[in-house]
Enzyme design. Structure first.
Site, short mmCIF file in Angstrom:
data_model
loop_
_atom_site.label_atom_id
_atom_site.label_comp_id
_atom_site.label_asym_id
_atom_site.label_seq_id
_atom_site.Cartn_x
_atom_site.Cartn_y
_atom_site.Cartn_z
N HIS A 233 0.86 -1.18 0.00
CA HIS A 233 0.00 0.00 0.00
C HIS A 233 0.90 1.23 0.00
CE1 HIS A 233 -3.75 2.26 0.88
NE2 HIS A 233 -2.89 3.11 1.44
N CYS A 234 0.82 2.02 -1.05
CA CYS A 234 1.69 3.18 -1.20
C CYS A 234 1.00 4.42 -0.65
CB CYS A 234 2.07 3.38 -2.67
SG CYS A 234 3.16 4.79 -2.95
N VAL A 235 1.61 5.05 0.34
CA VAL A 235 1.01 6.26 0.91
C VAL A 235 1.11 7.45 -0.04
CG1 VAL A 235 1.44 5.53 3.28
CG2 VAL A 235 3.20 6.85 2.07
#
Length: 380
Positions: A233-235
Site C-alpha cells: 500500500h503506497c502512501v
C-alpha cells in the site's frame, strides 16, 4: 480550562478535539458546505513558508531541509501505527511538483539561460508523469466481494483478533472455519485448491472479505480489500499497488526521476554557471547573492532530497521485479526466515516465482493484459 490550569487531560480528549475540528473544516458551496480533508492543508501552507524561510540564510536552509524529512517520516510512522489512510503524502507530492514547476518558471526561466525547447521537454515529462500517476490511482486489482458477503457477519464464531504491524496487511479474525496463524496481519487458514488450478498453487481463504483469494493476492488493512498480486500500500498515491496498476506505478516513478533530474540540472546550470550539476549542488558560491537565486537553490536541494527517496523506492521495485517477488512476499519471507538476502539486503529472493531475469520481466510486462479467469469455486 484544563490547559490553562495545568491539569491533566482525560484520555482521548485530544483525539476528540481533533475529530471535531476536522469535521468543522468546511467550504461554503452552492449545494451545501463541502467538508475539507484536514490532511490536505498542511502541505499547501507549510511547504512554501518553509522554503522561503530556508532561502533567507544558508544555516536556516540547512536546518529546515534536514527537519522536513524527519517530520514526514514521523507523520508516516504516526499514521502507519494507527492504521489510518491519509491524503497528506499525496497532497505533499502533487503540491511539491506544482510549486517546483512554478518556481522554475518564475525564477529560473526569466534569466534567459533556459531555452523554449527545454521548457517544453520538462513540461511534457511532468504531464506524462501525472498521466501515469492517474492510471496508478485506479483499480489495483481488487477482488470482487460476493454480494451475500458485503457485510460479513462473525456472530457465533470464537474470534481472536490479531493486529498487523508492518507489512501493510489488515489484521484478521481466526475462527474455527479458517484457523491458522496470523502474523503481521496475514492469515494462513485452510488453503483451498480451486478448479483449474495446477497442483502446488494454493488459494487462501480471506476471513475479512469472505472469499477465496488466488495465489499472491493479499488483504490490505488500509483499503479493507483483497488485491491480486498485492505488492504494498503506497502512501504517496493513497492506494494499493497490485496486478492492475503496478506497471503504471513504475512508469510514474520513472517519469518523475527523469523529469526531476532534468529540472535540477537546468536550474543548477542557470544559477551556478561553469560548474557541473554535482559540484554545483555542494559548492555554489553565488547561490545566496540574491533572494531569487537562494530560493531556486533551496528548491533544488528539496527536489534532490525527494528524488533520492523516490530513487531508492524505484531501485527496490526494479530489483523485486527482476527476481519476481513482491514487497509483501519479501516481508513475509523475512518474517518466516524463508528468503535469501541478495545485493546487500536490497532484495529478498523467495525462489518461489523466480524464473530468470528475462522471464521475470516478461511476466511483469504482461500483468493486466487479460482479465483474470474466475475459477469454478469462485463462481459457486
Amino acid at each position: 480550562n484544563r490547559w490553562l490550569t495545568c491539569k491533566s487531560l482525560a484520555p482521548g480528549t485530544l483525539e476528540r478535539i481533533a475529530d471535531t475540528v476536522a469535521d468543522r473544516v468546511r467550504v461554503p458551496w452552492f449545494a451545501g458546505a463541502v467538508k475539507i480533508n484536514v490532511s490536505l492543508v498542511p502541505p499547501l501552507v507549510l511547504l512554501p513558508v518553509f522554503l522561503h524561510v530556508a532561502a533567507l540564510h544558508f544555516l536556516l536552509g540547512l536546518v529546515i531541509l534536514t527537519s522536513l524529512p524527519v517530520l514526514v517520516l514521523w507523520y508516516y510512522y504516526l499514521t502507519h501505527r494507527r492504521k489510518e489512510r491519509t491524503l497528506f503524502f499525496l497532497s505533499l507530492g502533487l503540491f511539491s511538483l506544482g510549486y517546483m514547476y512554478y518556481v522554475f518558471l518564475q525564477e529560473v526561466v526569466p534569466r534567459g539561460h533556459v531555452g523554449y525547447s527545454q521548457v517544453v521537454a520538462l513540461t511534457c515529462g511532468l504531464i506524462l508523469m501525472l498521466a501515469a500517476l492517474s492510471r496508478a490511482k485506479k483499480d489495483p486489482g481488487y477482488l470482487p466481494i460476493p454480494a451475500s458477503n458485503e457485510k460479513p457477519s462473525h456472530q457465533g464464531l470464537p474470534n481472536k483478533s490479531v493486529r498487523g504491524s508492518s507489512n501493510g496487511l489488515r489484521g484478521v479474525t481466526v475462527s474455527g472455519t479458517a484457523s491458522g496463524r496470523a502474523v503481521n496481519g496475514e492469515a494462513k487458514g485452510y488453503s483451498r485448491m480451486s478448479a483449474g488450478e495446477p497442483e502446488g498453487v494454493k488459494k487462501d481463504w480471506c476471513t475479512k472479505c469472505q472469499l477465496v483469494r488466488p495465489a499472491r493476492a493479499g488483504h490490505c488493512r488500509l483499503c479493507g480489500r483483497c488485491v491480486r498480486r498485492l505488492d504494498h500500500h503506497c502512501v504517496w498515491i493513497n492506494s494499493c499497488v497490485g496486478e492492475q496498476n503496478h506497471q503504471a506505478f513504475i512508469l510514474a516513478l520513472s517519469f518523475f526521476m527523469l523529469t526531476s533530474v532534468y529540472g535540477i540540472t537546468l536550474t543548477l546550470h542557470t544559477i551556478c554557471r561553469g560548474r557541473t550539476p554535482f559540484v554545483a549542488l555542494f559548492y555554489c558560491p553565488g547561490a545566496y547573492s540574491d533572494y531569487s537565486s537562494a530560493l531556486s537553490f533551496t528548491c533544488v536541494w528539496y527536489c534532490a532530497i525527494v528524488t533520492a527517496g523516490m530513487g531508492y523506492i524505484l531501485l527496490i521495485q526494479l530489483l523485486n521485479i527482476s527476481y519476481n517477488v513482491t514487497e509483501r512476499e519479501a516481508r513475509l519471507a523475512l518474517r518466516d526466515n524463508t528468503g535469501r538476502r541478495l545485493l546487500g539486503g536490497l532484495v529478498i529472493d523467495t525462489g518461489q516465482y523466480n524464473r530468470g531475469f528475462l522471464c521475470n520481466w516478461g511476466h511483469f510486462l504482461s500483468l493486466g493484459s487479460s482479465p483474470p479467469q474466475r475459477s469454478a469455486e469462485d463462481i459457486v
